[in-house]
Design an enzyme around this catalytic site. Structure first.
Site, PDB file in Angstrom:
ATOM      1  N   LYS A  48     -63.062  22.723  55.722  1.00  0.00           N
ATOM      2  CA  LYS A  48     -61.969  23.177  54.839  1.00  0.00           C
ATOM      3  C   LYS A  48     -61.028  24.063  55.625  1.00  0.00           C
ATOM      4  O   LYS A  48     -60.731  25.196  55.217  1.00  0.00           O
ATOM      5  CB  LYS A  48     -62.509  23.922  53.617  1.00  0.00           C
ATOM      6  CG  LYS A  48     -63.367  23.083  52.693  1.00  0.00           C
ATOM      7  CD  LYS A  48     -63.634  23.885  51.426  1.00  0.00           C
ATOM      8  CE  LYS A  48     -64.569  23.191  50.500  1.00  0.00           C
ATOM      9  NZ  LYS A  48     -64.950  23.980  49.352  1.00  0.00           N
ATOM     10  N   HIS A  49     -60.602  23.587  56.755  1.00  0.00           N
ATOM     11  CA  HIS A  49     -59.617  24.296  57.554  1.00  0.00           C
ATOM     12  C   HIS A  49     -58.991  23.326  58.556  1.00  0.00           C
ATOM     13  O   HIS A  49     -59.475  22.196  58.724  1.00  0.00           O
ATOM     14  CB  HIS A  49     -60.258  25.492  58.287  1.00  0.00           C
ATOM     15  CG  HIS A  49     -61.411  25.122  59.146  1.00  0.00           C
ATOM     16  ND1 HIS A  49     -62.714  25.415  58.833  1.00  0.00           N
ATOM     17  CD2 HIS A  49     -61.465  24.429  60.299  1.00  0.00           C
ATOM     18  CE1 HIS A  49     -63.509  24.927  59.759  1.00  0.00           C
ATOM     19  NE2 HIS A  49     -62.769  24.320  60.664  1.00  0.00           N
TER      20      HIS A  49
END
Ligand code: T46
Length: 131
Positions: A48-49
């Site tokens: 999630k980045h």
């Protein structure tokens, strides 16, 4: 999208299989860091980045997992289900690793040391930076 799949050569004989990976030969960067993860439950989503500059290759050397990739315009999912399959992820690509199987071990080859300032962890900021 700045991703690429590598089918690393498997060298097998009666003793088993060996897969060599050489920096700047069969992968496009110098390796400064290696890390790996395991014991991730099936319902967990990691990542999630995106990264500003980091290049990485992900290899699931045991079990399997999926990786969602997103460059702000399109999304795709890669199933890391072979021990000789490497997923290259270039900079400015959002990634989420999910559906880890039991016993999955995900190894990552990275082009740089760990630097928190290279991460974009906010999805809206990621979209702003790529669009
Ligand atoms: C990525 C995906 C594929 C360190 O201290 N050194 C390291 O080299 C790394 C990678 C992490 N950490 C620390 C930072 C956190 O406290 O380990 C903890 C877990 O890291 P993170 O939540 O960033 O892990 P993931 O699985 O969400 O993401 C990792 C990488 O960080 C990232 O670069 O692209 O795997």
């Amino acid at each position: 999208m700045d991703i690429k799949l590598y089918n690393f050569k498997e060298i097998g004989d009666y003793r088993g299989v060996l897969v060599p990976i050489e920096q700047l030969k069969n992968i496009p960067f110098e390796i400064k860091r290696i890390y790996y993860m395991y014991d991730t439950k099936k319902e967990i989503v990691r990542g999630k980045h995106a990264h500003k500059t980091l290049q990485q290759i992900l290899i699931c050397i045991n079990g399997q997992c999926k990786v969602l990739l997103d460059d702000g315009k399109e999304k795709s999912v890669v199933n890391l289900d072979r021990r000789n399959l490497g997923l290259y992820i270039g900079p400015n690509t959002w990634r989420e690793m999910f559906e880890f199987s039991e016993e999955a071990v995900l190894v990552v080859l990275a082009s740089d040391y760990y630097k928190e300032e290279d991460y974009i962890r906010d999805y809206n900021k990621f979209l702003e930076s790529v669009n």
